[in-house]
Every structure is written in structure tokens, then in C-alpha cells.
Design an enzyme around this catalytic site. Sequence first.
Site, short mmCIF file in Angstrom:
data_model
loop_
_atom_site.label_atom_id
_atom_site.label_comp_id
_atom_site.label_asym_id
_atom_site.label_seq_id
_atom_site.Cartn_x
_atom_site.Cartn_y
_atom_site.Cartn_z
N VAL A 1 -2.16 -3.31 6.43
CA VAL A 1 -1.08 -2.70 5.65
C VAL A 1 -1.41 -1.23 5.34
O VAL A 1 -0.53 -0.37 5.37
CB VAL A 1 -0.81 -3.52 4.36
CG1 VAL A 1 0.27 -2.88 3.52
CG2 VAL A 1 -0.39 -4.94 4.73
N GLY B 1 4.53 4.06 2.90
CA GLY B 1 4.14 2.82 2.23
C GLY B 1 4.31 1.66 3.20
O GLY B 1 4.91 1.81 4.26
N LYS B 2 3.76 0.53 2.89
CA LYS B 2 3.98 -0.68 3.69
C LYS B 2 3.56 -1.88 2.88
O LYS B 2 2.73 -1.76 1.98
CB LYS B 2 3.12 -0.62 4.97
CG LYS B 2 3.65 -1.48 6.09
CD LYS B 2 4.77 -0.78 6.84
CE LYS B 2 5.28 -1.60 8.00
NZ LYS B 2 6.11 -0.78 8.90
N GLY B 3 4.15 -3.03 3.20
CA GLY B 3 3.79 -4.24 2.46
C GLY B 3 3.74 -5.42 3.40
O GLY B 3 4.21 -5.36 4.53
N VAL C 1 0.86 -1.19 0.00
CA VAL C 1 0.00 0.00 0.00
C VAL C 1 0.89 1.23 0.00
O VAL C 1 1.83 1.34 0.80
CB VAL C 1 -0.95 0.01 1.22
CG1 VAL C 1 -1.70 1.33 1.30
CG2 VAL C 1 -1.94 -1.14 1.13
#
Length: 450
Positions: free
Chosen positions: A112, A133-135, A88
Site C-alpha cells: 500500500v 494515497g492508497k488503501g 497510507v
Amino acid sequence: MSTLTPTASPTPRACCAGSASGVDSPRHPGDHPKLFERVRAQMDLAAEAAGLAPEVRKILAAPACEVAVNFPVKMDDGRVEMFSGYRVQHNNVLGPFKGGIRYHPDVSLDEVRALAAWMTIKCALVDIPFGGGKGGVQVDPATLSRREVERMTRRFVYALGANIGPGYDVPAPDVNTDARTMAWIVDTYAATLPPQERYRALAVVTGKPVSAGGSVGREKATGQGVVDLIDMWAADHKVKVGDLSYTVQGFGKVGAWAARILKGKGAKLLASQDVTGAIKASGPAGLDADALAEHAKKTGGVAGFPAGQAISKEAFFGVKADVFIPAALENQITETTARLLDVRLVAEGANGPTTPEGDAVLRERKIDVLPDVLCNAGGVIVSYFEWLQNRGGAAWSAAEVDRRLREILDRAYARVKGMVAEKSLDWRTAAYAVALRRIEEVYAERGIFP
Ligand code: NAD
């Protein structure tokens, strides 16, 4: 191609199976359906309190881009398993999206999203040129062999394709991922580039092994930041860090490093709890953080540490100490556990460890909180240093990394403290207000395309 638009990118990216904005995550037992809503509510509260423009709130109320991928991995016994992963990209008005990749069975799109939004707030708060962001991949890596984790990592990176990149979206380690995971990501990403472009691959992730382009000081950076912040709080309260006692939940990268650095300053570790169980010190000297870190690394957790005494999770929360450091997962300090805590300060190493109900109890009980977006920002700050070194072909010394980290955290702490005083806010709301003001400032200068 601009990387600084409020939308993800004007250039269509090589998109992956199921990639779409607004895609729904599969529901599963560990889903946290309300986590992103919680971040939004917190942003609204802070924006109201600081009198910010409604436009910024609207923009931050939804992530710029969401990528969901389902991808196959060949297991050691020849079977093929399908995995679901997410990335995201919440907002990139301040710079490339930045944030970790997590491997955990509870990973969901909502989780996320929340973690990505926290990264937007964190980077803006400490004023580094990154967005949020993050995953994550929905998996319990403990059930896979090392080779299976490697193949899964490489296939996930391949599935993400051009959705990550050194000037666009830069992942890092998070729960159950580490420097080795980052090295696999660089290697895989490099293989997808034409040979002449491969020199760029190093800066696609941070948190790499030092021998493979990482920065000295990155591994301990989040824990170092937690300790730096506790040090600032202690100075404000006229106490020495070395005289403090503390407990730590989660003895992984963040928790163990914070504890080891605190040991170096003379502070006393009284108890710890993680996925394997809870222990407290059997004697007045406390638990030896280095020995406990060694034990946790070898056995997978703190349970069974010979110099500790097993206790219940409830008893762990009730251990009397000066500081509690949550360094595991979200939603650990609830209305119930917040009432058990017998500490003066909660220093949030984890992201989102405190629920709104838990927060209300901490406020009512006058327990100070160093909020996650400030307290665990050391990791992303040194990630920024690593990214700068990779792009500039430089290698900084450990002393330089520590000095620059402390400078940035000192400034961020002072800004939040100033906001607390200016608007009579709690520290969490003040931290968000500082971050949102920074983001508002940029939108005011740049306007909204077209
Ligand atoms: P890690 O995988 O190294 O460690 C996670 C720890 O949490 C382990 O000790 C594990 O046993 C424990 N844990 C897992 N489930 C638990 C449960 N249900 N109850 C109690 N303990 C449990 O992960 P990490 O990198 O140390 O991350 C910990 C937290 O810090 C996460 O919230 C992460 O998002 C946050 N964080 C990490 C970094 C970083 O640089 N690694 C930076 C900022 C924030």
C-alpha cells in the site's frame, strides 16, 4: 486546518486501532517486502538524472501518514471475523491524498505504501491538484458473500474515521473494488457526519455509480487513458492504432475497458490471461473484447471463453503482437517473462507490473514502455473531474470528459517526451523526473513549516 502540509495534518485525527506511523505489517505469504524500496530507488534514480534537490527526495522517502486498522465483521452465519486494513497517505503537497482501495489477500502495508507513492508521482506528473494515497484490506472477496463484503466495507470506512474526507483523502476503486463499493463508502461516511454536513459526503470517494454522484466516463477512464497513450505512441511511430495487435493480462476494469475501446478502433486482441487462466484467439479475427468482457464478468475470468483456445501462462507471454497491456497486479514482467515477450510496446495499465530486472531486459531488447504512472493515469484524472463535479454541483457530458482527459494526457505525454530528449532518459525515469520537478517547484515556493 491545512491539507497542504508535508505532514499529514496538524489536527489530530480520530485515530483507529493500531494507527501509527512506521507500523509494521504482518508478514504473510503474499507480502512484497521490497515494493516501496523499489519506488524509492526509482525516485532516487530520476532525481539524480534530473539534478533535483536532495530535500524533496528525503521528504518522499517516507509516507506522511500510515493508518493500520484491525476490525471485526459479523459474517452471514453469525461468526465474527477480524480483518486488517491500511490507508497510507504518502504526500499531499499538491492537494488532498488520492488513491484507490484494494481488496486482495496479498495486501500488505509495504504494498500500500508503494501504491500510495506511485499516486504521488502520477498526480504530479499529469499535474492535477492531488497527492498520493492508497488503501487496502487483506481479504479474498471471492470467499465472502455480497452482504459480507458490504458489511466489511462499511466497517472499514468506520474504522478509518476522519482519516478520509472530501478535502483530505479521497479513495477510489482498485483491484476487486468497484462503483458499488464506492456507493457503500459514501453512505457509511455520510452516516458518520452531522445531518447538516452530509451534503459534503459525495466527494469523499470517486468512481461512484453515475446514478449516485459518479462521473460519466469514470468506469472506462483508466482503459481510455491506456488507449489514448497507445494512440500517441502509435502516431510517433507512424502507425495506426487500428492496425495494431495486442495481448492483455488482467481482464477486469482496466484490461477489459482498454480492450473494448481498442476493438472500437479496429485493433486485434490476440490473447488474454488472468487469475483463472490464459487463452489465445483460435482464428485470424482475434478475440472479441466485448464478448470476452461479458464472459469474464459472468464466470469470474477469461478461462473457458468458448471462442478462445486455452494456453499456458508461459505461452501467453510469448504470443507475438505489437502491444502487451499488463492490467493485473505488480511484478508480472520479470527478468524471465520480459525475455518471453515478443512485442514492440508495453503499455502499463497496472501499477508496478514490471520489476527492475524486467525493466532492464525490456531496455536491452529495445521494447518501448509507457510507464504505469503515465499510462494508467486516466483513472485518477477522471476521478479529479468527478470530484470537481461533486463539489461544484455539475454534471459534464461524456464528450467533455473525454476531451479534457485527452488534453491532460497529451500535455503529460509531451512533458515526458521532452524530458526523454532533454536528459536522454528512458520513459519511466523521465516520467518520474517530470513529477519530481513539479513537486520540487512547490516546495521551493512554499518552504517547509515552520
Ligand atoms: P480488477 O479487480 O477489476 O481486475 C483485476 C484483474 O487482474 C482481474 O482480471 C484478475 O483476474 C486479474 N488478476 C488478479 N490476480 C492475477 C494474477 N495473479 N495473474 C493474472 N491476473 C490476475 O482491478 P483493476 O481495477 O482493473 O486494476 C488492475 C490494475 O490496474 C491494478 O494494478 C490497479 O492498481 C491498476 N489501476 C487501476 C485503476 C482503476 O481505475 N481501477 C486505475 C489505475 C491503475
